[in-house]
Design a protein around this motif. Structure first.
Motif, PDB file in Angstrom:
ATOM      1  N   LYS A   1       0.833  -1.215   0.000  1.00  0.00           N
ATOM      2  CA  LYS A   1       0.000   0.000   0.000  1.00  0.00           C
ATOM      3  C   LYS A   1       0.865   1.262   0.000  1.00  0.00           C
ATOM      4  CE  LYS A   1      -4.005  -2.072   2.297  1.00  0.00           C
ATOM      5  NZ  LYS A   1      -4.873  -2.053   3.502  1.00  0.00           N
ATOM      6  N   LEU A   2       1.975   1.234   0.733  1.00  0.00           N
ATOM      7  CA  LEU A   2       2.890   2.374   0.708  1.00  0.00           C
ATOM      8  C   LEU A   2       3.428   2.599  -0.695  1.00  0.00           C
ATOM      9  CD1 LEU A   2       5.088   2.042   3.946  1.00  0.00           C
ATOM     10  CD2 LEU A   2       3.499   3.883   3.387  1.00  0.00           C
ATOM     11  N   THR A   3       3.809   1.512  -1.357  1.00  0.00           N
ATOM     12  CA  THR A   3       4.316   1.614  -2.725  1.00  0.00           C
ATOM     13  C   THR A   3       3.250   2.192  -3.651  1.00  0.00           C
ATOM     14  OG1 THR A   3       5.722  -0.322  -2.321  1.00  0.00           O
ATOM     15  CG2 THR A   3       5.379   0.323  -4.613  1.00  0.00           C
ATOM     16  N   ALA A   4       2.018   1.710  -3.488  1.00  0.00           N
ATOM     17  CA  ALA A   4       0.921   2.221  -4.312  1.00  0.00           C
ATOM     18  C   ALA A   4       0.689   3.703  -4.047  1.00  0.00           C
ATOM     19  CB  ALA A   4      -0.349   1.424  -4.014  1.00  0.00           C
ATOM     20  N   ALA A   5       0.784   4.113  -2.776  1.00  0.00           N
ATOM     21  CA  ALA A   5       0.564   5.517  -2.436  1.00  0.00           C
ATOM     22  C   ALA A   5       1.596   6.421  -3.097  1.00  0.00           C
ATOM     23  CB  ALA A   5       0.606   5.696  -0.914  1.00  0.00           C
ATOM     24  N   VAL A   6       2.844   5.962  -3.141  1.00  0.00           N
ATOM     25  CA  VAL A   6       3.907   6.753  -3.766  1.00  0.00           C
ATOM     26  C   VAL A   6       3.622   6.943  -5.252  1.00  0.00           C
ATOM     27  CG1 VAL A   6       6.339   6.720  -4.449  1.00  0.00           C
ATOM     28  CG2 VAL A   6       5.700   6.175  -2.093  1.00  0.00           C
ATOM     29  N   PHE A   7       3.332   5.865  -5.961  1.00  0.00           N
ATOM     30  CA  PHE A   7       3.088   5.975  -7.406  1.00  0.00           C
ATOM     31  C   PHE A   7       1.823   6.786  -7.690  1.00  0.00           C
ATOM     32  CE2 PHE A   7       6.300   2.732  -7.653  1.00  0.00           C
ATOM     33  CZ  PHE A   7       6.849   2.875  -8.923  1.00  0.00           C
ATOM     34  N   SER A   8       0.787   6.570  -6.879  1.00  0.00           N
ATOM     35  CA  SER A   8      -0.454   7.327  -7.087  1.00  0.00           C
ATOM     36  C   SER A   8      -0.244   8.822  -6.883  1.00  0.00           C
ATOM     37  CB  SER A   8      -1.532   6.817  -6.127  1.00  0.00           C
ATOM     38  OG  SER A   8      -1.952   5.528  -6.478  1.00  0.00           O
ATOM     39  N   SER A   9       0.663   9.178  -5.962  1.00  0.00           N
ATOM     40  CA  SER A   9       0.895  10.599  -5.692  1.00  0.00           C
ATOM     41  C   SER A   9       1.468  11.322  -6.907  1.00  0.00           C
ATOM     42  CB  SER A   9       1.841  10.761  -4.498  1.00  0.00           C
ATOM     43  OG  SER A   9       3.177  10.422  -4.841  1.00  0.00           O
ATOM     44  N   LYS A  10       2.050  10.569  -7.842  1.00  0.00           N
ATOM     45  CA  LYS A  10       2.574  11.154  -9.085  1.00  0.00           C
ATOM     46  C   LYS A  10       1.686  10.812 -10.282  1.00  0.00           C
ATOM     47  CE  LYS A  10       6.086  13.055  -7.110  1.00  0.00           C
ATOM     48  NZ  LYS A  10       6.134  14.527  -6.971  1.00  0.00           N
ATOM     49  N   GLN A  11       0.438  10.464  -9.988  1.00  0.00           N
ATOM     50  CA  GLN A  11      -0.568  10.173 -11.021  1.00  0.00           C
ATOM     51  C   GLN A  11      -0.167   9.017 -11.934  1.00  0.00           C
ATOM     52  OE1 GLN A  11       0.290  13.749 -10.512  1.00  0.00           O
ATOM     53  NE2 GLN A  11      -1.228  13.346  -8.909  1.00  0.00           N
ATOM     54  N   VAL A  12       0.539   8.044 -11.369  1.00  0.00           N
ATOM     55  CA  VAL A  12       0.856   6.827 -12.110  1.00  0.00           C
ATOM     56  C   VAL A  12      -0.240   5.803 -11.825  1.00  0.00           C
ATOM     57  CG1 VAL A  12       2.499   4.931 -12.407  1.00  0.00           C
ATOM     58  CG2 VAL A  12       3.327   7.258 -11.963  1.00  0.00           C
TER      59      VAL A  12
END
Length: 608
Positions: free
Chosen positions: A114-125
């Motif tokens: 979930k942390l990994t997903a949050a990082v990528f989502s924060s850059k609209q990936v």
């Protein structure tokens, strides 16, 4: 000037505090470091703070604990930020192609996904998230199927329960190699400060691809079955016992048996359910003696097999990307197949299938790591297909297979001696679930012919020559001692020059005929440049070939340092027409390697 311990601690506390807005927040990491500082435990703080865990071709893997050297929330955030920034800068259309993320059952695995997903989502990936537990091969499968920019699997693989890891796949659906490993590492260094992240299901929009990808994976696996549309599989009378090592593999192997049309296997119930405590094994690796196949006949899997009158024991490691097997003989004794023996059995099956297709033999290629058996090399010379070896690890095996395909070959199989096996073109990584059902289908077909895996292996030895391996390691926690040992081997008898190393010329009465040093980049068998065909290796790695005076018996000996453990590993294989002679020779080579080359007693080397 070295950085003070206090500065390292304060920087950790400052950055770790940034993640306190995450919900739920793992407050124990900050408390651990603060407590050690308050107690004045500088020895423990030096271990945790002085050296940062390195991002390499295996991604990250280590003990779950607070500090720069461990696996924890902050390290995962920084690694994900560096990876995200690097992918956005180096992969076309990365934002829309997205990242595939999966996790195993270990402590922190779901949270870190979930942390990994949050990082990528924060850059609209775009984030493709597997919900629930998956086995590692499903991530590279998803990367290829979805044409994603990269993939991340949170898994400790077969490491002890205290460990966890962060495995990265590139856009080609293969584990990363250089220059991406160093590029990502540099990007992590440039993205230390935690970004503005939130960790809730609502704030991290993800595409749930779980059912779609699982279905596609098993559909693809089913196409690899040779006999599911006839009665061989459904009518199989052989009993199989399976252990998933307290990992994620059980439900995937159940489904694979169903897709291949086999009756259900008998599970080792004590090891069937995912359990991050691994209560029945201290080191959950089916490759290790004492886990699946101990020296004493007290193992859960074998006891289950004996009580159920089963012929074969099967096992996957906890993230189900490795596979191992054993066969019970007529007298009740168990034969444990080595990774090389399984590799040969699988290669023979692939070869027979390819022959029956009528395709040109010179378009077939197989791959193995350079420390694996040379028997497939002998098979290739005899049968006329192409064999290629590469550096150790599926990051190299997978990329080598892709290179072969680009050159016009079919590359349906690759393996490494550490019980990793790759099948087909849709997953260029090891897959323990696929290996399990390929093995079951092979032995089921063999038993209908009155054969077993063991007797078939003997047939292959008769056809291609006898090969026997003896692999192990020396333990050394002092890097200068390791360097000294390898320096002496490169300057044996003090005969080296500034430009030409001098290696031992014989071992156990055999003449050394070729030496390939993948650290120096020197190959005695490739004059005048002496450049090896393989790329240089991380750490020390030297391979020796030697043979008897008549050439009837040969050995290949590779010694290398481990990238993750304080070990000097050796891989020894003997071959020839006389199994007895080969069997007598290997212990002699080991004794000379230990006593003369490695000077184990003088250098205080430990042994298993």
């Amino acid at each position: 000037m070295s950085v003070s311990l206090e500065s390292l601690v304060q920087e950790w506390l400052r950055l770790d505090k940034f993640s306190s807005f995450l919900e739920p927040y793992n407050k124990s990491t900050r408390a651990d470091i603060q407590a050690l500082w308050d107690e004045g435990n500088t020895e423990e703080l030096e271990k945790r703070m002085r050296t940062r865990i390195e991002f390499g071709t295996a991604g990250l893997r280590g003990k779950m604990e607070a500090g720069w050297s461990g696996m924890n929330d902050l390290i995962i955030i920084q690694a994900s930020q560096g990876l995200c920034a690097y992918v956005l800068a180096n992969v076309r259309d990365a934002s829309t192609r997205g990242v595939v993320i999966g996790h195993d059952h270990r402590y922190n695995s779901e949270r870190w996904s979930k942390l990994t997903a949050a990082v990528f989502s924060s850059k609209q990936v775009r984030v493709y998230m597997y919900r629930g537990l998956v086995h590692t091969p499903l991530v590279p499968f998803g990367v290829k199927r979805l044409n994603a920019a990269c993939g991340v699997m949170i898994t400790g693989d077969h490491n002890p329960k205290e460990d966890n890891g962060y495995k990265v796949y590139w856009e080609n659906a293969v584990q990363i190699i250089g220059p991406h490993d160093s590029g990502i590492s540099d990007s992590i260094s440039a993205n230390f400060e935690p970004w503005n992240l939130t960790l809730t299901n609502e704030s991290t929009p993800c595409v749930d691809c779980t059912e779609e990808m699982r279905g596609a994976y098993f559909d693809n696996l089913a196409t690899q079955s040779l006999t599911r549309f006839v009665t061989i599989n459904a009518d199989a009378k052989i009993k199989f016992v399976n252990s998933s090592m307290h990992g994620v593999g059980d439900i995937f192997v159940q489904k694979a048996f169903e897709m291949f049309g086999f009756p259900p296997f008998i599970p080792v119930k004590e090891q069937q359910i995912p359990d991050p405590e691994f209560p029945t094994v201290s080191y959950p690796n089916p490759e290790e003696t004492g886990v699946l196949f101990p020296r004493y006949f007290q193992d859960l899997a074998m006891r289950t097999a004996d009580s159920e009158d089963a012929t074969y024991v099967l096992a996957q490691d906890p993230d189900a990307d490795r596979f191992s097997a054993a066969e019970r003989g007529p007298n009740g004794d168990w034969t444990v197949f080595t990774g090389d023996q399984l590799g040969v059995l699988f290669a023979a099956r692939v070869l027979d299938t390819y022959k029956s297709s009528g395709k040109p033999m010179n378009q077939l290629a197989m791959v193995a790591s350079t420390v694996s058996s040379k028997m497939i090399e002998a098979m290739a010379q005899y049968e006329g297909f192409k064999f290629v070896d590469c550096l150790t690890g599926f990051k190299y095996i997978g990329n080598t297979a892709l290179d072969l395909v680009r050159d016009g070959f079919e590359a349906p199989f690759g393996y490494e001696e550490a019980i990793g096996f790759m099948f087909g073109s849709n997953i260029r990584d090891k897959d323990g679930v696929a290996a399990t059902v390929h093995f079951v289908e092979l032995v089921t077909s063999l038993h209908r012919q009155g054969k077993t895996a063991g007797t078939y292996l003997q047939e292959l030895y008769t056809r291609y020559g006898y090969f026997e391996s003896s692999n192990s390691y020396f333990i050394c926690s002092d890097p200068p001692t390791v360097d000294k040992i390898f320096a002496r081997i490169r300057n044996y008898d003090n005969a080296a020059t500034a430009v030409t190393p001098h290696f031992p010329v014989e071992i156990a009465g055999l003449k050394v005929t070729r030496v390939v040093d993948l650290t120096l980049g020197y190959d005695t068998g490739n004059p005048p440049t002496h450049k090896p065909s393989l790329p240089l290796s991380f750490g020390h790695m030297i391979q020796f070939r030697a043979e008897s005076s008549g050439g009837g018996t040969k050995i290949v000996l590779t010694i290398r340092t481990s990238g993750t453990e304080p070990k000097i590993k050796y891989y020894l294989e003997g071959s020839g027409t006389d199994p007895t002679e080969v069997g007598r020779l290997l212990p002699k080579v080991v004794v000379e390697l230990r006593n003369t080359w490695m000077e184990a007693k003088k250098n205080n080397l430990g042994m298993p």
